[in-house]
Each structure stands twice: as C-alpha cells, then as structure tokens.
Motif scaffolding. Structure first.
Motif, short mmCIF file in Angstrom:
data_model
loop_
_atom_site.label_atom_id
_atom_site.label_comp_id
_atom_site.label_asym_id
_atom_site.label_seq_id
_atom_site.Cartn_x
_atom_site.Cartn_y
_atom_site.Cartn_z
N LEU A 141 0.83 -1.21 0.00
CA LEU A 141 0.00 0.00 0.00
C LEU A 141 0.86 1.26 0.00
CD1 LEU A 141 -2.47 -1.27 2.75
CD2 LEU A 141 -2.80 -1.37 0.27
N HIS A 142 0.59 2.16 -0.94
CA HIS A 142 1.38 3.39 -1.11
C HIS A 142 0.46 4.59 -1.32
CE1 HIS A 142 5.59 1.86 -1.74
NE2 HIS A 142 4.90 0.74 -1.85
N THR A 143 1.06 5.79 -1.31
CA THR A 143 0.38 7.03 -1.71
C THR A 143 1.28 7.77 -2.69
OG1 THR A 143 1.33 8.59 -0.11
CG2 THR A 143 -0.48 7.20 0.67
N GLY A 144 0.81 8.93 -3.14
CA GLY A 144 1.68 9.82 -3.88
C GLY A 144 2.76 10.37 -2.96
N ALA A 145 3.72 11.06 -3.53
CA ALA A 145 4.80 11.65 -2.75
C ALA A 145 4.30 12.91 -2.03
CB ALA A 145 5.98 11.99 -3.67
N SER A 149 -0.82 14.10 -5.15
CA SER A 149 -1.90 13.13 -4.93
C SER A 149 -2.00 12.17 -6.09
CB SER A 149 -3.24 13.85 -4.76
OG SER A 149 -3.28 14.59 -3.57
N ASN A 150 -2.32 10.92 -5.77
CA ASN A 150 -2.57 9.91 -6.79
C ASN A 150 -4.03 9.49 -6.79
OD1 ASN A 150 0.01 9.70 -7.85
ND2 ASN A 150 0.62 8.03 -6.50
N LEU A 151 -4.59 9.34 -7.97
CA LEU A 151 -5.89 8.73 -8.13
C LEU A 151 -5.76 7.26 -7.72
CD1 LEU A 151 -8.76 9.38 -9.52
CD2 LEU A 151 -7.83 8.10 -11.45
N ARG A 259 -1.47 27.77 -11.20
CA ARG A 259 -2.92 27.81 -11.03
C ARG A 259 -3.51 26.64 -11.81
NH1 ARG A 259 -4.70 32.28 -13.68
NH2 ARG A 259 -2.64 32.83 -14.49
N ALA A 260 -3.71 25.52 -11.09
CA ALA A 260 -4.21 24.30 -11.72
C ALA A 260 -5.69 24.45 -12.10
CB ALA A 260 -4.03 23.11 -10.79
N ILE A 261 -6.03 23.95 -13.25
CA ILE A 261 -7.41 24.03 -13.76
C ILE A 261 -8.08 22.66 -13.72
CG2 ILE A 261 -8.81 24.51 -15.82
CD1 ILE A 261 -6.65 26.64 -16.52
N LYS A 262 -7.33 21.61 -14.04
CA LYS A 262 -7.89 20.28 -14.12
C LYS A 262 -7.64 19.49 -12.83
CE LYS A 262 -9.65 20.27 -18.27
NZ LYS A 262 -11.10 20.05 -18.49
N PRO A 263 -8.69 18.93 -12.24
CA PRO A 263 -8.51 18.15 -11.01
C PRO A 263 -8.09 16.71 -11.29
CG PRO A 263 -10.83 18.28 -11.53
CD PRO A 263 -10.11 19.10 -12.57
N LEU A 264 -7.73 16.01 -10.24
CA LEU A 264 -7.38 14.60 -10.31
C LEU A 264 -8.55 13.81 -10.87
CD1 LEU A 264 -4.83 13.03 -9.35
CD2 LEU A 264 -6.09 12.48 -7.28
N GLY A 265 -8.26 12.87 -11.77
CA GLY A 265 -9.30 12.04 -12.36
C GLY A 265 -9.93 12.60 -13.61
N GLY A 298 -2.36 11.58 -11.39
CA GLY A 298 -1.54 12.14 -10.33
C GLY A 298 -1.28 13.61 -10.62
N ARG A 299 -1.14 14.43 -9.55
CA ARG A 299 -0.88 15.85 -9.78
C ARG A 299 -0.27 16.48 -8.54
NH1 ARG A 299 -5.64 20.07 -9.25
NH2 ARG A 299 -4.02 20.97 -7.95
N SER A 300 0.46 17.56 -8.79
CA SER A 300 1.03 18.33 -7.69
C SER A 300 -0.06 19.15 -7.01
CB SER A 300 2.12 19.27 -8.23
OG SER A 300 2.55 20.16 -7.22
N ASN A 301 0.03 19.26 -5.70
CA ASN A 301 -0.92 20.08 -4.94
C ASN A 301 -0.36 21.43 -4.54
OD1 ASN A 301 -2.89 18.03 -4.95
ND2 ASN A 301 -1.93 17.02 -3.20
#
Length: 346
Positions: A141-145, A149-151, A259-265, A298-301
């Motif tokens: 079991l893992h997560t993003g760094a 965040s990872n989907l 300024r991110a426009i697209k969310p995870l998924g 996956g994306r930077s937060n």
C-alpha cells in the motif's frame, strides 16, 4: 482437515488465534530498540497466506489506516488461511515523517537487501527473509509523494499472471502495467514466486477517506476471491477497470506560481489547458497544455513550481471515454458508500 499452528518469528500462532509480533530492525541513537509491528491472524481452516503491508515509504500514511481498519473488520471472522498485517515497514522513516530511512536511502530500491549491507539493505533483508518468505500473495500500500496526490490505481507487472489476476480483483478503475524496477519490493516478490500488487492512492502525510475506503474494499475483494473470507450475501458491484499501458508526467515550462485548472481524475484531450503558471507581477501567465489525451492519475498540490518540475501525471488509454466513465462511476459509488458509512469499507 486439521490446521497446523503457523510458525512465525520463532513462535507459533494456533489455529483461530491472532498474535502480535515485533521484528527488531535496530536502535535509535539513545540505544532504544526499534521494531516493525506485525499482527498475524491464523484461521481454523486451510487457505493461502496473504501479506498486506504499508509505509515502505515512511511518510505514506493511508496504508497504515487501511490495515488498522482491516484488522478490526467483522468480515475477518472464520478466516481461512493466514493474514500477515504490517502497517509500518519503514518505522524509522515514519518517526521522522520522511519517505526515506535515516541513511537517505529509499527502502523500495533496496530489496531483497543483504545481511551486512547498509541500514536500508539490512531492513530489506530482514523483511524479505522473515516476513515476505511466508506469503503466497502480497498487497503493498502506497500514496503519492509529498504534496502530490494519486488517483486510486493499481500498479502491476502484467506478465505475472497471478499478480494480474489480483490487480483485476482489487477493484479500482485504473490498472497500470508497470515494469519492475531494480531493488523494488515487487521485483523481489517476482523472484520468490510471490505475486505482489501496489495500490497507490492519496498523498503523503495525509489521510484521504476515499482512498482509504477503496483500499479496505480492495483487500476484502481479494480475500473473498482467495476464499479466505465469506463472500457478502448481498453480492458486490462489479468494478469496471481500464488498462493503461503507459504514463507520462507533464512538467512545468518555467518557474512561478501554478494555477491548476484540471482536477485529479479528469479526462483531458491533447492540447487542452491543464494549468497556468505566472510570476507574482504577471497578469496572464504561461499555459500548460496536455501533450496527449488521457486521464490525470496524479498531480502536484503545490501552487509553486520550478522549471522542469513534474506537475500532472497522465495515463494513456486506448479508449479514453471508457476510462473516464470507469473513473467517474468508481468515485461516485465510493463516495456514496463513504457517506453512508457502509460496513464493507470500514
């Protein structure tokens, strides 16, 4: 059929019992002992041995909570076979809220380790020879760094047929055919004949309820299919999954504020705007566009980025619309279960 006691770390776990163990891995500077906490549940009836483990990267916390909830689940009654639960493999990294061990090595690049190597190599050797060697199957079991965040997704080497079966059984929408990396836990499993899948979801140093719920449900689904636990009387919904044969990171073209426009998924088309990056005095900024069509897995937060920094992780699919539908249905169903506090995921 009579079931023999399960021998583990020099002790015996009787059929129908559960025992806690501490696997010593070293000391702090104060010479206080440090050990990996482990719980073993041994069923009254024969069956396979499943290992579930988390926090090989010490700051990836979702898996710790997933395992805690699994150990408290009512559906573990009348277990067949044996469950080995290791919520924190990299205890030293977890203590320091760090992905790495104190020697700055990535434990997931040090398997199978060696008895006389570095600190990381010694821990990997201990875990391989004393824990993994007992397993017939394993879920890592893992997560993003940190700040990424990872989907919910499964990473697996699809050439391993038993691991590929586990990936499908786990029940998340995105399966990534990920090559084995040198020194990885999955690679060592392949060498030992133990199929291992990696569940990735959420962000380091954070609990994410949806990711945790999906992880608990995935472990339950695999245990049902291995006939280690009784299947749900009401049945279970089939989870549509899609296979990504390749993924790529989109990197920042310059330094600045993101300024991110697209969310995870999100489903994105080639050339579609993902984010804008600008300096503190700029009124417009520079666009970041999708280099190909796919799903953001996956994306930077962070709203800060250096030139070349990985910002969006996009997976390629043969049928992007099908992948989008699978992700949307999965997230909607899981959110409904979380809201209703469904026992299946707690």
């Amino acid at each position: 059929m009579n079931v023999e006691p399960f021998e583990f770390l020099g002790e015996h776990v009787a059929p129908g019992k559960r025992s806690r163990f501490e696997l010593p891995i070293g000391q702090l500077y104060t010479q206080s002992e440090v050990s990996i906490p482990i719980e073993v549940l041994h069923g009254k009836h024969p069956g396979p041995t499943l290992l579930i483990c988390a926090a090989i990267h010490g700051d990836e916390l979702n898996g710790i909570e997933i395992i805690r909830r699994v150990l408290g689940a009512s559906w573990l009654r009348n277990l067949r076979g044996t469950l080995i639960a290791v919520p924190i493999v990299n205890v030293l990294g977890c203590i320091h809220r760090s992905r790495y061990l104190p020697d700055r090595r990535d434990l997931n690049r040090c398997f199978p380790g060696s008895e006389k190597g570095s600190l990381a190599a010694r821990i990997a050797h201990q875990f391989t020879t004393l824990v993994l060697s007992h397993a017939d199957y394993a879920i890592d079991l893992h997560t993003g760094a940190l700040d990424r965040s990872n989907l919910p997704q499964i990473r697996v080497h699809l050439d391993n047929e038993r691991a590929a079966w586990m990936a499908r059984a786990f029940g998340v929408p995105v399966i990534i055919d990920a090559e084995i990396r040198d020194g990885s836990f999955r690679g060592t499993g392949d060498d030992l004949g133990v199929p291992i899948i990696t569940y990735e979801a959420g962000e380091a140093l954070r609990f994410d309820e949806t990711s945790i719920a999906a992880g608990v449900r995935g472990i339950r689904r695999i245990m049902e299919d291995l006939e280690m636990i009784v299947r749900r009387k009401q049945g279970r919904p089939e989870i549509q999954h899609v296979l990504a044969r390749s993924t790529s990171w989109v990197r920042s073209p310059s330094d600045g504020f993101l300024r991110a426009i697209k969310p995870l998924g999100s489903r994105v088309a080639k050339g579609e705007l993902l984010a804008m990056i600008n300096g503190p005095l700029e009124t417009t900024g520079q666009p970041i566009e999708a280099p190909f069509s796919g799903i953001i897995i996956g994306r930077s937060n962070l709203p800060l980025a250096h030139e070349g920094e990985a910002i969006f992780h996009i997976a390629r699919f043969e049928k992007v619309a099908l992948a989008e539908k699978a992700v949307d249905n999965f997230q909607l169903r899981l959110e409904e279960q979380v809201a209703s506090n469904d026992e299946a995921i707690t």
